[in-house]
Design a protein around this motif. Sequence first.
Motif, PDB file in Angstrom:
ATOM      1  N   TYR A  24      42.688 -68.086  43.552  1.00 53.73           N
ATOM      2  CA  TYR A  24      41.175 -67.778  41.908  1.00 53.73           C
ATOM      3  C   TYR A  24      42.497 -68.794  41.144  1.00 53.73           C
ATOM      4  O   TYR A  24      43.165 -67.980  40.262  1.00 53.73           O
ATOM      5  CB  TYR A  24      42.372 -66.298  41.972  1.00 53.73           C
ATOM      6  N   ASP A  25      41.668 -70.286  40.797  1.00 49.77           N
ATOM      7  CA  ASP A  25      41.686 -70.896  40.292  1.00 49.77           C
ATOM      8  C   ASP A  25      41.837 -70.487  38.509  1.00 49.77           C
ATOM      9  O   ASP A  25      42.014 -71.565  37.564  1.00 49.77           O
ATOM     10  CB  ASP A  25      41.167 -72.277  40.484  1.00 49.77           C
ATOM     11  N   SER A  26      40.158 -69.828  38.206  1.00 46.86           N
ATOM     12  CA  SER A  26      39.954 -69.290  36.954  1.00 46.86           C
ATOM     13  C   SER A  26      40.979 -68.393  36.399  1.00 46.86           C
ATOM     14  O   SER A  26      40.753 -67.913  35.113  1.00 46.86           O
ATOM     15  CB  SER A  26      38.784 -69.404  36.486  1.00 46.86           C
TER      16      SER A  26
ATOM     17  N   LYS B 258      47.411 -68.587  36.082  1.00 47.06           N
ATOM     18  CA  LYS B 258      47.565 -68.912  36.807  1.00 47.06           C
ATOM     19  C   LYS B 258      49.228 -71.050  36.214  1.00 47.06           C
ATOM     20  O   LYS B 258      48.615 -71.164  35.842  1.00 47.06           O
ATOM     21  CB  LYS B 258      46.658 -70.032  37.502  1.00 47.06           C
ATOM     22  N   GLY B 259      50.076 -70.710  37.469  1.00 45.58           N
ATOM     23  CA  GLY B 259      51.219 -71.658  36.294  1.00 45.58           C
ATOM     24  C   GLY B 259      52.344 -70.826  35.306  1.00 45.58           C
ATOM     25  O   GLY B 259      53.409 -71.632  35.586  1.00 45.58           O
TER      26      GLY B 259
ATOM     27  N   CYS C 106      51.747 -65.912  45.904  1.00 47.11           N
ATOM     28  CA  CYS C 106      53.106 -66.727  46.141  1.00 47.11           C
ATOM     29  C   CYS C 106      53.937 -66.270  47.978  1.00 47.11           C
ATOM     30  O   CYS C 106      54.746 -66.347  48.378  1.00 47.11           O
ATOM     31  CB  CYS C 106      53.423 -67.285  45.819  1.00 47.11           C
ATOM     32  N   TYR C 107      53.847 -64.184  47.333  1.00 49.77           N
ATOM     33  CA  TYR C 107      53.833 -63.914  48.514  1.00 49.77           C
ATOM     34  C   TYR C 107      53.219 -63.754  50.028  1.00 49.77           C
ATOM     35  O   TYR C 107      53.904 -63.062  50.874  1.00 49.77           O
ATOM     36  CB  TYR C 107      54.513 -62.888  47.920  1.00 49.77           C
TER      37      TYR C 107
ATOM     38  N   LYS D  22      43.636 -65.274  50.355  1.00 45.60           N
ATOM     39  CA  LYS D  22      42.247 -65.861  49.940  1.00 45.60           C
ATOM     40  C   LYS D  22      41.357 -63.949  50.101  1.00 45.60           C
ATOM     41  O   LYS D  22      40.269 -64.357  49.746  1.00 45.60           O
ATOM     42  CB  LYS D  22      41.975 -66.635  51.022  1.00 45.60           C
ATOM     43  N   THR D  23      42.018 -63.666  50.279  1.00 46.04           N
ATOM     44  CA  THR D  23      41.675 -62.026  50.363  1.00 46.04           C
ATOM     45  C   THR D  23      41.451 -61.201  48.992  1.00 46.04           C
ATOM     46  O   THR D  23      40.776 -60.118  49.265  1.00 46.04           O
ATOM     47  CB  THR D  23      42.236 -60.698  51.496  1.00 46.04           C
TER      48      THR D  23
END
Length: 66
Positions: A17-19, A23-24, A42-43, A50-51
């Motif tokens: 989910y890049d937006s 993130k980070g 990350c788990y 991706k779900t």
Amino acid sequence: MECVRRAENEKICNCSYDSCPRKGICCECVAHHRSRGQLPACYFSEENEKTYDRSIENFIENYKIN
Ligand code: SF4
């Protein structure tokens, strides 16, 4: 306050989910999902992440399979 590790964290973050504004920024990511009774991307395996189902139930099910 800007996270000084954000760029480094993004290199190893598997969240698709890049937006997402978190993130980070792992501390915000964990706090966000924890407040909802969830776990961060990350788990989960690459495929299951991706779900976008970040529930603990999904984690347990995913963990059993992998
Ligand atoms: S796991 Fe959740 S909070 Fe973390 S970057 Fe992905 S969508 Fe954002």
